[in-house]
Write an enzyme that holds these catalytic residues in place. Sequence first.
Site, PDB file in Angstrom:
ATOM      1  N   LYS A  55       0.843  -1.199   0.000  1.00 50.21           N
ATOM      2  CA  LYS A  55       0.000   0.000   0.000  1.00 50.21           C
ATOM      3  C   LYS A  55       0.881   1.254   0.000  1.00 50.21           C
ATOM      4  O   LYS A  55       0.631   2.194  -0.752  1.00 50.21           O
ATOM      5  CB  LYS A  55      -0.920   0.008   1.234  1.00 50.21           C
ATOM      6  N   GLN A  99      -4.819  -1.324   9.565  1.00 50.53           N
ATOM      7  CA  GLN A  99      -4.749  -2.685   9.013  1.00 50.53           C
ATOM      8  C   GLN A  99      -5.341  -3.700   9.990  1.00 50.53           C
ATOM      9  O   GLN A  99      -4.966  -3.735  11.160  1.00 50.53           O
ATOM     10  CB  GLN A  99      -3.274  -3.015   8.708  1.00 50.53           C
ATOM     11  N   ASP A 122     -11.166   2.928   3.971  1.00 52.24           N
ATOM     12  CA  ASP A 122     -11.551   1.518   3.883  1.00 52.24           C
ATOM     13  C   ASP A 122     -13.072   1.395   3.749  1.00 52.24           C
ATOM     14  O   ASP A 122     -13.578   0.337   3.389  1.00 52.24           O
ATOM     15  CB  ASP A 122     -11.116   0.787   5.169  1.00 52.24           C
TER      16      ASP A 122
END
Length: 303
Positions: A55, A99, A122
Amino acid sequence: MSEARIIDGKAFAADLRGRIGVAVHRLKTEKGLVPGLAVVIVGEDPASQLYVKNKGEQSRMAGLHSVTHTLPAETTQEQLLRLVNQLNHDPAIHGILVQLPLPKHIDSNAVLAAIDPDKDVDGFHIVNAGRLAVGLPALVPCTPLGCLMLLKDVIGELRGLHAVVVGRSNIVGKPMAQLLLQADCTVTVAHSRTVDIAETCRDADILIAAVGRPEMVRGDWIKEGAVVIDVGINRVPSADPEKAAQGKTRVVGDVAFEEAKAVAGAITPVPGGVGPMTIACLLLNTVTAACRSRGLPLPEELV
Ligand code: NDP
């Protein structure tokens, strides 16, 4: 009957990242806006570390301001919440991604709820889930967003098609179903309690498999010519018995690819289908969040 078109998610994602790069450059030079993404990882899970590394690399390559916070496994929930709060107030950061999974002593829901919904790239915050459900502008979870882009690229107009989504998780199945509804599909969501799942799938013009069961969807579950999107990522023993005996593995999807390919009109492979779209859509969501923070429209390259 001809074989299915293989949907090249890797190439589509590379093209999308290229367009994001151009858009980011224009935002910088014309508006003085540099979209910023902060990724937070707690602990040393190797798979998570690899995702976070990818990422960060892809964000930087697209010209984003990219920051990674790597915290030790013993970080407390309070410490993590303090960092999230700091990032919520940091004007250089437009997207925050924590995460998952988090260590067991941390309540993931509490952490996700603490992220400013306008920076929730997200798309997991309940405010964004709610906005998506009622059709308001939302930050949409990256994997289903990527699936929708591939579908539109392959099919064009989705209106009136019957879409069957197998799986009802909050991060894939449910938002996928919402996006397909918004695209005017007739949507069926199947799950572990669906009575005749094969028969349900056989009626699909669009079949999305997001289950986490290796090769569960068989060729005879698929209507001839249907477009099949395989979200699953499952690690199984190598097909070569000798290699399998040495512990070698391979990755397969939730769809029995060879069988499905003979029936479907188009299908995503695993790997190289949906997977690469997820990170590209994370970058896209960061640019979207940055533009919205300034009341700017999304650059034309990304519309
Ligand atoms: P979850 O485990 O959260 O959800 C799985 C869903 O599948 C549940 O709704 C479950 O039903 C349903 N299910 C399980 N077994 C069956 C069955 N036998 N028949 C019908 N339905 C079943 O998984 P996720 O949604 O997080 O992920 C799904 C897959 O997608 C995984 O392989 C994951 O690795 C992959 N993935 C890939 C990503 C990518 O970037 N390509 C990103 C995210 C996930 P019920 O609700 O009834 O239990």
